[in-house]
Design a protein around this motif. Structure first.
Motif, PDB file in Angstrom:
ATOM      1  N   ALA A  10       0.808  -1.220   0.000  1.00 20.22           N
ATOM      2  CA  ALA A  10       0.000   0.000   0.000  1.00 20.22           C
ATOM      3  C   ALA A  10       0.841   1.270   0.000  1.00 20.22           C
ATOM      4  N   THR A  11       2.172   1.115   0.095  1.00 20.70           N
ATOM      5  CA  THR A  11       3.021   2.305   0.112  1.00 20.70           C
ATOM      6  C   THR A  11       3.161   2.860  -1.299  1.00 20.70           C
ATOM      7  N   PRO A  12       2.693   4.061  -1.509  1.00 20.91           N
ATOM      8  CA  PRO A  12       2.802   4.624  -2.848  1.00 20.91           C
ATOM      9  C   PRO A  12       4.247   5.006  -3.128  1.00 20.91           C
ATOM     10  N   VAL A  13       4.707   4.720  -4.306  1.00 26.58           N
ATOM     11  CA  VAL A  13       6.077   5.089  -4.629  1.00 26.58           C
ATOM     12  C   VAL A  13       6.067   6.335  -5.485  1.00 26.58           C
ATOM     13  N   THR A  14       6.661   7.359  -4.938  1.00 23.23           N
ATOM     14  CA  THR A  14       6.773   8.583  -5.707  1.00 23.23           C
ATOM     15  C   THR A  14       8.232   8.744  -6.032  1.00 23.23           C
ATOM     16  N   ARG A  15       8.500   9.075  -7.243  1.00 18.16           N
ATOM     17  CA  ARG A  15       9.902   9.140  -7.623  1.00 18.16           C
ATOM     18  C   ARG A  15      10.461  10.540  -7.490  1.00 18.16           C
ATOM     19  N   SER A  16       9.588  11.482  -7.276  1.00 15.84           N
ATOM     20  CA  SER A  16      10.113  12.836  -7.156  1.00 15.84           C
ATOM     21  C   SER A  16      10.730  13.006  -5.777  1.00 15.84           C
ATOM     22  N   LYS A  17      11.597  13.951  -5.698  1.00 16.30           N
ATOM     23  CA  LYS A  17      12.435  14.067  -4.525  1.00 16.30           C
ATOM     24  C   LYS A  17      11.703  14.665  -3.328  1.00 16.30           C
ATOM     25  N   VAL A  18      10.957  15.707  -3.573  1.00 22.18           N
ATOM     26  CA  VAL A  18      10.474  16.464  -2.423  1.00 22.18           C
ATOM     27  C   VAL A  18       9.099  16.012  -1.967  1.00 22.18           C
ATOM     28  N   GLY A  19       9.072  15.607  -0.748  1.00 22.18           N
ATOM     29  CA  GLY A  19       7.944  15.291   0.086  1.00 22.18           C
ATOM     30  C   GLY A  19       6.578  14.992  -0.503  1.00 22.18           C
ATOM     31  N   SER A  20       6.465  14.463  -1.693  1.00 19.03           N
ATOM     32  CA  SER A  20       5.120  14.228  -2.188  1.00 19.03           C
ATOM     33  C   SER A  20       4.459  13.108  -1.405  1.00 19.03           C
ATOM     34  N   LYS A  21       5.275  12.249  -0.787  1.00 16.59           N
ATOM     35  CA  LYS A  21       4.710  11.198   0.038  1.00 16.59           C
ATOM     36  C   LYS A  21       3.949  11.748   1.229  1.00 16.59           C
ATOM     37  N   LYS A  22       4.256  12.965   1.579  1.00 23.79           N
ATOM     38  CA  LYS A  22       3.706  13.501   2.814  1.00 23.79           C
ATOM     39  C   LYS A  22       2.184  13.567   2.788  1.00 23.79           C
ATOM     40  N   ASN A  23       1.608  13.561   1.578  1.00 25.63           N
ATOM     41  CA  ASN A  23       0.163  13.613   1.552  1.00 25.63           C
ATOM     42  C   ASN A  23      -0.447  12.218   1.611  1.00 25.63           C
ATOM     43  N   PHE A  24       0.379  11.232   1.868  1.00 30.98           N
ATOM     44  CA  PHE A  24      -0.115   9.857   1.918  1.00 30.98           C
ATOM     45  C   PHE A  24      -1.191   9.713   2.985  1.00 30.98           C
ATOM     46  N   SER A  25      -0.939  10.176   4.175  1.00 29.23           N
ATOM     47  CA  SER A  25      -1.965  10.177   5.203  1.00 29.23           C
ATOM     48  C   SER A  25      -1.619  11.251   6.202  1.00 29.23           C
ATOM     49  N   PRO A  26      -2.609  11.878   6.753  1.00 29.48           N
ATOM     50  CA  PRO A  26      -2.317  12.962   7.687  1.00 29.48           C
ATOM     51  C   PRO A  26      -1.492  12.476   8.870  1.00 29.48           C
ATOM     52  N   LEU A  27      -1.750  11.244   9.263  1.00 30.38           N
ATOM     53  CA  LEU A  27      -0.987  10.695  10.383  1.00 30.38           C
ATOM     54  C   LEU A  27       0.483  10.636  10.054  1.00 30.38           C
ATOM     55  N   THR A  28       0.754  10.062   8.903  1.00 30.01           N
ATOM     56  CA  THR A  28       2.141   9.913   8.514  1.00 30.01           C
ATOM     57  C   THR A  28       2.773  11.284   8.317  1.00 30.01           C
ATOM     58  N   ALA A  29       1.999  12.173   7.756  1.00 30.43           N
ATOM     59  CA  ALA A  29       2.539  13.504   7.513  1.00 30.43           C
ATOM     60  C   ALA A  29       2.956  14.147   8.825  1.00 30.43           C
ATOM     61  N   ASN A  30       2.105  14.048   9.792  1.00 26.60           N
ATOM     62  CA  ASN A  30       2.450  14.623  11.076  1.00 26.60           C
ATOM     63  C   ASN A  30       3.630  13.911  11.700  1.00 26.60           C
TER      64      ASN A  30
END
Ligand code: NAG
Ligand code: NAG
Ligand code: NAG
Ligand code: NAG
Ligand code: NAG
Length: 668
Positions: free
Chosen positions: A359-379
């Motif tokens: 379920a982990t989305p793979v983003t290849r760009s460098k800057v924090g695009s993963k951060k929108n994966f879930s608010p929990l994770t982002a925090n």
């Protein structure tokens, strides 16, 4: 003034780095880098001594030679507030004295009022953003020397041996960071000598500026190769120059510890770009190296601990690094006995599992695009780099709360016992820190040593290459029958609400493995590469080298300044029977007890001596029941061992019982 103070504190260090002036960048040097720094020493092959079945995990010491008792939090515990103390007429002349100024402290105690609670404590300041005073460093190493020097087999030490950059008026320099690291190395050597292996790994605050590290060889890797000269086996010095990672056979030919450089995987490190396949990113190269290491140790029938600073969590790693770590951890689960990390300053464990990796989305760009994966994770991801310059410490506690919520959700969402595939799970341990972000902590693990060091019994331990790797041959199931401990707890697993099937993210169709974004997903990796697992491996069932449990030590009374605080047991993972040899007959515990008896609270050998001394039966009984009570208190988890089946059971118990969950949160 400051430099002489520093010089004094570092007198223990074998050498100081004088020549290089502080530079704000890591200068990348060629392989023929000059040897400017003094050599702390060459690798010393540890002697073989009888195994005790225990080792130390210590992390995040963060010594701060500028720490002053009575200083204000605003100054990062560096400066006393002269106005407040001025009325006593001592403020001016004394303000720059070292922190072991007893007169001042006594005075502080005398007029202890509400204000003083907001000032730095003599031995450190619990639940604060201040770093570790030398007095606390001393208490810690003195105690380790006294109680543990001869009681452990090796040491895992997962980084951050310099202060934070809290104080704007006193910025860190590379040389100070190296000096602090040298100081801690010399404390380690002074405490434990060179008879036992010590395996340090690099932390995000061991570099300047913090968090960012480029591929080596560099001045930084050269420097640490010297600072850790006694610890890094010469075979690994070239690898170390490149990436600051290496392995040590802590029991030759039997057990290794791999010291990982997690900074190449850490998404706050803006000088690297994750672990892209077929790339030359240092993170990818380190994963390739780890794969080869694991394979080589596996071929030799060895077991391995993976250790490092920043835990392998999707909140902190580049996505593709997290995926690759998870894949390696799952594919070599018959060779890896466990995963030990630091950095968080919060005592906890978590799972990495196939569903989550899928379920982990793979983003290849460098800057924090993963951060929108879930608010929990982002925090959560803002935790490790919590801004020490920010004004309040709320951030730290906020993050701890987020972590609690996340863990509870993860444990709750795990499939039920019938559906959960144990081979899809691995557990990661994150230890409490010496720095009192909460309370100072360190951990003694125990592991099964049956048959080790006994040539005749060689075959007693697990030989992975003899085990089939056929992916369909043994699907483990949780053994529900021995789920509950006979006597205790009254937890009724059956009453718990049913779990959602398919784990936390629901069942989604699995992506096409030909597409690059799916390349690192478990269902694709497991197709390409062998996945080694067996119920019989030491991470899955108790045998030689299996981790059996740990004892968490802490300093509960740090802020009470009058008396020198003492290290105590906070809790253990064990059942109480194994802690006391007089009880453990029949439990299969056939090696030294997990904790030397003298360290058990309220322990008194005479309670167990049947010498016909009946005269004081009443006193004896009283003592005994007191001891029993304490034992009960320090054994909340009652785990038979730290294998994956038992971690899964523990997580189910934790979410199934409010009292246990409350306890777990309290211990975090
Ligand atoms: C810590 O210990 C060292 C040497 O063991 C000593 O020189 C130093 O004064 C001690 N510092 C404090 C603050 O106790
Ligand atoms: C953290 O979560 C809260 C609520 O869940 C949200 O309001 C806040 O914006 C989040 N912080 C960050 C840094 O994303
Ligand atoms: C260690 O493993 C052996 C099996 O190989 C088992 O008999 C023994 O009880 C274990 N020791 C402990 C302390 O659990
Ligand atoms: C354990 O118990 C058995 C039987 O009760 C006894 O024969 C044996 O001597 C005991 N071992 C120890 C170490 O106390
Ligand atoms: C009996 O117990 C008392 C109190 O613990 C102790 O002072 C005394 O020495 C003991 N006697 C023997 C013979 O062990």
């Amino acid at each position: 003034m400051r430099s002489t103070l520093l010089a004094g504190l570092f007198s223990l260090a074998i050498a100081t780095s004088s020549s290089a002036s502080p530079s704000s960048e890591q200068v990348v040097l060629g392989p023929s880098v000059q040897q400017s720094q003094a050599d702390i020493g060459r690798f010393i092959k540890p002697k073989r001594r009888p195994l005790k079945g225990r080792f130390l995990h210590i992390t995040d010491i963060h010594p701060d030679p500028h720490y002053k008792s009575g200083a204000t939090f605003d100054s990062g515990c560096h400066k006393r507030d002269k106005d407040k103390k001025g009325k006593k007429g001592k403020g001016k002349g004394k303000a720059t004295d070292a922190d072991d100024d007893d007169d001042d402290d006594m005075e502080m105690l005398k007029d202890k009022d509400k204000d003083d609670l907001d000032l730095a404590g003599k031995w450190g300041t619990a639940v604060s953003k201040c770093d570790t005073p030398m007095s606390l460093v001393n208490i810690t190493f003195d105690w380790l020397k006294e109680e543990w020097k001869d009681e452990i087999d090796f040491i895992i030490w997962t980084g951050d041996n310099a202060r934070h950059d809290i104080d704007r008026s006193l910025p860190r320099t590379p040389n100070e960071i190296y000096d602090l690291n040298r100081m801690v190395v010399s404390r380690m050597l002074d405490t434990f000598g060179t008879d036992i292996p010590i395996v340090p790994s690099i932390g995000n605050n061991d570099i300047y500026p913090h968090n960012v590290m480029a591929a080596g060889p560099s001045k930084l890797t050269e420097e640490f190769l010297h600072i850790w000269g006694k610890f890094i086996p010469p075979d690994y010095s070239h690898v170390f120059e490149r990436g600051a990672y290496y392995s040590v056979e802590v029991i030759p030919d039997t057990l290794a510890v791999i010291s990982l450089n997690t900074l190449f995987w850490y998404d706050s490190n803006t000088l690297v770009d994750g672990c892209g396949d077929h790339s030359n990113d240092p993170g990818a190269l380190e994963m390739d190296w780890l794969d080869v290491q694991l394979s080589a140790f596996r071929d030799r029938g060895m077991q391995v601990w993976l250790t490092g600073h920043v835990p392998p969590h999707m909140g902190y790693y580049y996505d593709n690094c997290y995926l690759r770590y998870g894949d390696l951890a799952l594919r070599y689960q018959d060779t890896i006995v466990g995963h030990l990390f630091g950095h968080m300053n919060i005592d906890h464990f978590f799972f990495i599992d196939v569903d989550e990796l899928e379920a982990t989305p793979v983003t290849r760009s460098k800057v924090g695009s993963k951060k929108n994966f879930s608010p929990l994770t982002a925090n959560l991801s803002s935790l490790p780099s919590f801004d020490p310059l920010s004004d309040s410490s709320i951030g730290i506690f906020g993050a701890g709360d987020v972590l609690k919520v996340e863990l509870r959700k993860d444990f709750q969402d795990m499939p039920g016992p019938k559906d959960l595939k144990l081979k899809d799970y691995i557990a990661v341990n994150v230890a409490a820190s010496v720095i009192p972000t909460y309370l100072p902590g360190l951990r003694i693990f125990s592991y099964n040593i049956s048959g080790l060091g006994d040539e005749k019994n060689e075959r007693a331990f697990y030989r992975p290459h003899q085990i089939s790797t056929d992916p369909i041959d043994d699907d483990e199931e949780e053994d529900e029958d021995d789920y509950e401990e006979e006597e205790n707890d009254n937890i009724d697993i059956e009453k718990k609400k049913p779990r959602r099937p398919g784990h936390r993210h629901g069942k989604k169709p699995k992506g096409d493995c030909k597409r690059p974004e799916n390349e690192d997903k478990p269902h694709c990796v497991f197709r390409r590469l062998p996945r080694y697992y067996s119920k019989e491996s030491p991470s899955r069932s108790n045998k030689a080298l299996t981790p059996l449990g740990y004892t968490q030590f802490y300093l509960p009374k740090l802020n009470k300044q009058k008396k020198k605080p003492e290290w105590e047991i906070e809790y253990t993972t064990y059942k109480k029977e194994v802690l006391v040899p007089s009880y453990s007959n029949g439990t299969g515990w056939d090696q030294p007890p997990p904790i030397p008896l003298g360290l058990l609270p309220e322990y008194d050998q005479t309670l167990f001596d049947n010498n016909g001394n009946g005269s004081d039966e009443e006193i004896t009984n009283k003592k005994k029941s007191k001891f029993e009570k304490v034992l009960k208190k320090i054994t909340p988890w009652k785990m038979p061992d730290l294998t994956i089946p038992n971690y899964v059971k523990l997580s189910r118990k934790l979410v199934g019982d409010k009292d246990m969950w409350d306890k777990f949160q309290e211990l975090m």
